[in-house]
Design a protein around this motif. Structure first.
Motif, mmCIF file in Angstrom:
data_model
loop_
_atom_site.group_PDB
_atom_site.id
_atom_site.type_symbol
_atom_site.label_atom_id
_atom_site.label_comp_id
_atom_site.label_asym_id
_atom_site.label_seq_id
_atom_site.Cartn_x
_atom_site.Cartn_y
_atom_site.Cartn_z
ATOM 1 N N PHE A 60 -4.959 -21.889 42.287
ATOM 2 C CA PHE A 60 -4.285 -22.489 43.427
ATOM 3 C C PHE A 60 -2.883 -22.870 42.964
ATOM 4 O O PHE A 60 -2.711 -23.847 42.227
ATOM 5 C CB PHE A 60 -5.030 -23.725 43.938
ATOM 6 C CG PHE A 60 -6.369 -23.411 44.558
ATOM 7 C CD1 PHE A 60 -6.445 -22.818 45.809
ATOM 8 C CD2 PHE A 60 -7.541 -23.694 43.884
ATOM 9 C CE1 PHE A 60 -7.676 -22.523 46.384
ATOM 10 C CE2 PHE A 60 -8.771 -23.404 44.453
ATOM 11 C CZ PHE A 60 -8.833 -22.819 45.704
ATOM 12 N N LYS A 61 -1.904 -22.060 43.356
ATOM 13 C CA LYS A 61 -0.523 -22.217 42.892
ATOM 14 C C LYS A 61 -0.495 -22.164 41.363
ATOM 15 O O LYS A 61 -0.805 -21.145 40.771
ATOM 16 C CB LYS A 61 0.092 -23.494 43.448
ATOM 17 C CG LYS A 61 0.238 -23.467 44.971
ATOM 18 C CD LYS A 61 0.918 -24.706 45.496
ATOM 19 C CE LYS A 61 1.082 -24.631 47.014
ATOM 20 N NZ LYS A 61 1.735 -25.842 47.559
ATOM 21 N N THR A 62 -0.180 -23.281 40.703
ATOM 22 C CA THR A 62 -0.071 -23.250 39.245
ATOM 23 C C THR A 62 -1.350 -23.701 38.545
ATOM 24 O O THR A 62 -1.433 -23.690 37.321
ATOM 25 C CB THR A 62 1.081 -24.172 38.781
ATOM 26 O OG1 THR A 62 0.816 -25.512 39.219
ATOM 27 C CG2 THR A 62 2.409 -23.701 39.354
ATOM 28 N N LYS A 63 -2.358 -24.098 39.331
ATOM 29 C CA LYS A 63 -3.592 -24.629 38.737
ATOM 30 C C LYS A 63 -4.682 -23.561 38.698
ATOM 31 O O LYS A 63 -5.051 -23.002 39.727
ATOM 32 C CB LYS A 63 -4.089 -25.840 39.523
ATOM 33 C CG LYS A 63 -5.327 -26.481 38.907
ATOM 34 C CD LYS A 63 -5.784 -27.689 39.708
ATOM 35 C CE LYS A 63 -7.014 -28.322 39.082
ATOM 36 N NZ LYS A 63 -7.504 -29.492 39.857
#
Length: 305
Positions: A14-17
């Motif tokens: 999720f995005k950068t995670k």
């Protein structure tokens, strides 16, 4: 026994995670699989991917040998998904909720289906009461009843007993056992280790985006080590004397008057220890054999670096 659910190398960001790094697992037909993990480990995310509610970045999921993303319509007829948050409509009665779901799923004779499920889940006394008046346990039972409309082969339950009192939780556990006896395959996530221990045929432990351990409840408990003998003496001096007699055993102090002994061979080791203490006139105040629990396993696995 054949596998009805196959999950291979699932990744999700999720995005950068990064939530899921490389998840692989399988579930045999007619069994209960419990997915354990700390809060935020990605249990719900994985469940949503398996059921097709969320797309993975990489990897594959198959249900009944059909790839989920390619055969969503066919697969959706095979399972039902009960989320953490109840999906019941508070304005409607229990009967109306079930009848509505039966109509949406194009099940024949929706009225009879509703009546039968209300009886099965011990909700017939509240048949004409609005769900807003139901207790937490009643709402959860109704939610599970709704998930059975259409007689799905597989039930996905996301933390099914969260927030329930002990009596309601035990009632729901009994219902889940009956569903398994009826041939259903059940995949559940849970924060209650006792729940996994009592219900699951197979447990998977999710950490750092991977299934790091899997096995039966008994096999998982072995990860925390062997059984232990807890010995308690009347005084600290007696404890020291006992320690000097038990040379060669794996001893760990608990407090000034108690110690634990690891038991690689439970019965024989206990007999040897008690015999040594008896011959030395060192009678313990109490002794108890304790087995590892899933709590011990959970603490060990979550602490490991």
């Amino acid at each position: 026994m054949t596998n009805i659910i196959e999950v291979a190398n699932i990744q999700k960001r999720f995005k950068t995670k990064t939530v899921l790094t490389d998840v692989t697992l399988s579930v045999e037909t007619g069994t209960i699989y419990a997915l354990l993990g700390a809060n935020g480990s990605g249990k719900t995310t994985l469940l949503k991917i398996i059921t097709g509610l969320l797309d993975q970045d990489n990897g594959t999921v198959s249900i009944s040998h059909l790839e989920v993303r390619q055969h969503q319509q066919e697969i959706q007829r095979l399972f039902s998904y009960s989320a953490q948050a109840s999906t019941v409509d508070d304005v409607l009665t229990g009967h109306e909720n079930l009848k509505l779901i039966a109509k949406l799923r194009h099940v024949s004779n929706p009225n009879q289906i509703a009546v039968d499920l209300l009886n099965e889940f011990k909700l017939s006394a509240a048949v004409n009461k609005r769900v807003a008046t139901y207790s937490g346990g009643m709402r959860r039972r109704l939610d599970l009843a709704m998930s059975l409309v259409g007689d799905p082969e597989i039930l996905f339950l996301d933390e099914p007993t969260t927030g329930l009192d002990p009596l309601s939780r035990n009632d729901l556990w009994e219902t889940i056992r009956k569903l398994k006896k009826a041939g259903k395959t059940i995949f559940l996530t849970t924060q209650y280790l006792e729940e996994a221990d009592l219900l699951a045929d197979q447990i998977g432990f999710l950490k750092d985006g991977r299934i790091i351990e899997t096995g039966t409840p008994a096999e998982m408990k072995q990860l925390a080590g062997p059984e232990k003998l807890i010995l308690t003496f009347e005084t600290e001096q007696l404890l020291h004397q006992a320690t000097s007699q038990l040379v060669g055993f794996d001893l760990s102090p608990i407090n000034d008057v108690s110690l634990s002994v690891k038991l690689p061979d439970t019965v024989q080791t206990v007999m040897d220890i008690l015999s040594i203490l008896q011959n030395a006139a060192l009678k313990p105040v109490s002794f108890e054999v304790t087995a590892p629990t899933l709590d011990d396993v959970f603490m060990q696995l979550t602490k490991e670096v």
